[in-house]
Design a protein around this motif. Structure first.
Motif, PDB file in Angstrom:
ATOM      1  N   GLY A 103       0.944  -1.112   0.090  1.00 24.91           N
ATOM      2  CA  GLY A 103      -0.027  -0.011  -0.060  1.00 24.91           C
ATOM      3  C   GLY A 103       0.632   1.231   0.064  1.00 24.91           C
ATOM      4  O   GLY A 103       1.881   1.260   0.114  1.00 24.91           O
ATOM      5  N   THR A 104      -0.063   2.430  -0.120  1.00 26.59           N
ATOM      6  CA  THR A 104       0.887   3.694  -0.459  1.00 26.59           C
ATOM      7  C   THR A 104       0.407   4.555   0.677  1.00 26.59           C
ATOM      8  O   THR A 104      -0.629   4.402   1.455  1.00 26.59           O
ATOM      9  CB  THR A 104       0.881   4.447  -1.717  1.00 26.59           C
ATOM     10  N   ASN A 107      -3.629   7.290  -0.054  1.00 28.27           N
ATOM     11  CA  ASN A 107      -4.998   7.433   0.345  1.00 28.27           C
ATOM     12  C   ASN A 107      -5.340   8.652   1.600  1.00 28.27           C
ATOM     13  O   ASN A 107      -6.393   8.902   1.528  1.00 28.27           O
ATOM     14  CB  ASN A 107      -5.212   6.212   1.221  1.00 28.27           C
ATOM     15  N   TYR A 122      -9.008   7.581   5.563  1.00 31.14           N
ATOM     16  CA  TYR A 122      -8.599   8.004   4.330  1.00 31.14           C
ATOM     17  C   TYR A 122      -9.379   9.256   3.937  1.00 31.14           C
ATOM     18  O   TYR A 122     -10.306   9.337   4.146  1.00 31.14           O
ATOM     19  CB  TYR A 122      -9.036   6.981   3.215  1.00 31.14           C
ATOM     20  N   ARG A 132      -6.177   4.270  -5.527  1.00 29.69           N
ATOM     21  CA  ARG A 132      -5.598   3.625  -4.569  1.00 29.69           C
ATOM     22  C   ARG A 132      -6.934   3.206  -3.527  1.00 29.69           C
ATOM     23  O   ARG A 132      -6.932   2.084  -3.097  1.00 29.69           O
ATOM     24  CB  ARG A 132      -4.407   4.189  -3.777  1.00 29.69           C
ATOM     25  N   CYS A 133      -7.577   4.012  -3.016  1.00 29.06           N
ATOM     26  CA  CYS A 133      -8.632   3.579  -2.234  1.00 29.06           C
ATOM     27  C   CYS A 133      -9.625   2.801  -3.086  1.00 29.06           C
ATOM     28  O   CYS A 133     -10.213   2.113  -2.373  1.00 29.06           O
ATOM     29  CB  CYS A 133      -9.414   5.144  -1.902  1.00 29.06           C
ATOM     30  N   GLU A 136      -8.171  -0.648  -2.875  1.00 30.04           N
ATOM     31  CA  GLU A 136      -8.507  -1.354  -1.709  1.00 30.04           C
ATOM     32  C   GLU A 136      -9.839  -1.747  -1.239  1.00 30.04           C
ATOM     33  O   GLU A 136      -9.982  -2.714  -0.466  1.00 30.04           O
ATOM     34  CB  GLU A 136      -7.610  -0.405  -0.463  1.00 30.04           C
ATOM     35  N   LEU A 152      -2.263  -6.331   3.178  1.00 29.73           N
ATOM     36  CA  LEU A 152      -1.683  -5.046   2.570  1.00 29.73           C
ATOM     37  C   LEU A 152      -0.812  -4.644   3.654  1.00 29.73           C
ATOM     38  O   LEU A 152      -0.913  -4.617   4.788  1.00 29.73           O
ATOM     39  CB  LEU A 152      -2.739  -4.216   2.392  1.00 29.73           C
ATOM     40  N   ARG A 154       1.546  -1.054   4.074  1.00 25.82           N
ATOM     41  CA  ARG A 154       1.718   0.294   3.777  1.00 25.82           C
ATOM     42  C   ARG A 154       3.114   0.769   3.775  1.00 25.82           C
ATOM     43  O   ARG A 154       3.552   0.742   4.971  1.00 25.82           O
ATOM     44  CB  ARG A 154       0.365   1.176   4.210  1.00 25.82           C
ATOM     45  N   ALA A 218      -4.875  -4.656   6.951  1.00 26.39           N
ATOM     46  CA  ALA A 218      -4.065  -3.438   6.105  1.00 26.39           C
ATOM     47  C   ALA A 218      -3.475  -2.789   7.193  1.00 26.39           C
ATOM     48  O   ALA A 218      -3.802  -2.085   8.205  1.00 26.39           O
ATOM     49  CB  ALA A 218      -5.091  -2.227   5.872  1.00 26.39           C
ATOM     50  N   ASN A 220       0.569  -0.947   8.446  1.00 23.69           N
ATOM     51  CA  ASN A 220       1.650   0.030   8.319  1.00 23.69           C
ATOM     52  C   ASN A 220       3.110  -0.783   8.347  1.00 23.69           C
ATOM     53  O   ASN A 220       3.187  -1.284   9.532  1.00 23.69           O
ATOM     54  CB  ASN A 220       1.492   1.258   9.055  1.00 23.69           C
TER      55      ASN A 220
END
Length: 319
Positions: A103-104, A107, A122, A132-133, A136, A152, A154, A218, A220
């Protein structure tokens, strides 16, 4: 032996992730449009598969347990992102494979939260952020329906690994051989970076802990939340000499953006260079244990060597 297909194995991220899974003892299948194996992926098998051809992608991933989605359309045309994502979902569903996805921070839009956690909502303010959103959301729908499990992870801007196309090699380190460090934004602004070998090892760790994860996760990856002053200091240690600081000429890109597609896309995301942000995780360490983290000095030295810049501790890797 667990089998994993690496989509986008010719790309910088795909190559680094593939190497990490090879080193961890996985049966790695490198999927590229041409079916040719990148030279640095010794130990992987190669197969052709176009991500825009659903049936071809299903065949290319047949029999694997995990699909790593390292697909990355050219920066000036993200219209292929959702069609590719839909085809990846179809391939994972057809083959019963778990989907791993990088992920980036796109978002979150502007203004950027200073600290981004897994619970930060987001708020996309650019077309790339909205895409991107949407991707996801697709992954979550497929997971909620019981069709495809997605994990995912990020991350911020990439550095490390061979190849070109990152802010690190295109801007930051572009003139280091001439004694110049180029800051893409304010030199004292905190920006999130991910050293790719660490990021790849985190994916390997997640793949080894799937029993701790739900159908959609999701997470980080807290890499290096640092300033250009800190990167410059690490680069000076690596090359063994002082570097002069200069700033990226944003005014040139803004003036030319109506006429140059790539400049237009870069300018649309320029807020990332002027708004401080870093990633934090409340869950990753509990799942995988110690989060992979190479010291900044070592990571910068190795990243410079990866792109052919000689360091004070040895010749460049490209030499």
């Amino acid at each position: 032996m667990t089998r994993i297909a690496i989509l986008g194995a010719n790309g910088r991220l795909g190559r680094v992730v593939a190497r990490a899974f090879i080193a961890a003892g996985y049966d790695v299948r490198a999927v590229t449009r041409t079916g040719k194996l990148p030279a640095e992926l010794k130990g992987a098998s190669a197969i052709a598969g176009d991500a825009l051809d659903r049936e071809a992608l299903i065949r290319a991933t047949a029999g694997v347990d995990i699909v790593f989605n390292g697909l990355s359309p050219v920066y000036t045309d993200w219209s292929k992102c959702l069609p590719m994502a839909e085809n990846v979902m179809a391939a994972c569903h057809a083959n019963g494979a778990t989907h791993l996805f990088p992920g980036t921070v796109y978002n979150y839009g502007s203004p950027m939260p200073a600290v981004i956690t897994e619970d930060t909502p987001y708020h996309p303010t650019t077309e790339k952020g909205r895409i991107r959103c949407a991707m996801e959301e697709l992954f979550r729908r497929e997971a909620d329906a019981g069709r495809v499990r997605t994990v995912l992870l990020r991350a911020g801007d990439f550095f490390g690994g061979t190849g070109s196309g990152s802010w690190f090699d295109l801007v930051v380190a572009a003139k280091i051989n001439k004694g110049i460090y180029t800051a893409p934004g304010p030199a004292d602004l905190v920006h999130e970076w991910a050293y790719l070998p660490d990021f790849a090892k985190a994916f390997v760790a997640l793949a080894g802990n799937l029993d701790k994860l739900g159908s959609y996760e999701a997470l980080n990856f807290p890499g290096h939340g640092i300033t250009d002053m800190e990167i410059k200091a690490a680069a000076e240690k690596a090359v063994g000499r002082p570097l002069r600081m200069t700033s990226m000429a944003w005014w040139v890109l803004r003036a030319g953006s109506p006429f140059v597609a790539m400049w237009r896309e870069i300018v649309s995301m320029s807020y990332l260079r002027f708004e401080p942000h870093r990633l934090a995780s409340t869950r990753l360490e509990a799942i995988i244990g110690t989060i992979p983290h190479t010291s900044l000095d070592q990571a910068v030295a190795d990243a410079l060597s990866d792109i052919g810049i000689a360091t004070a501790t040895g010749v460049s890797k490209a030499a």
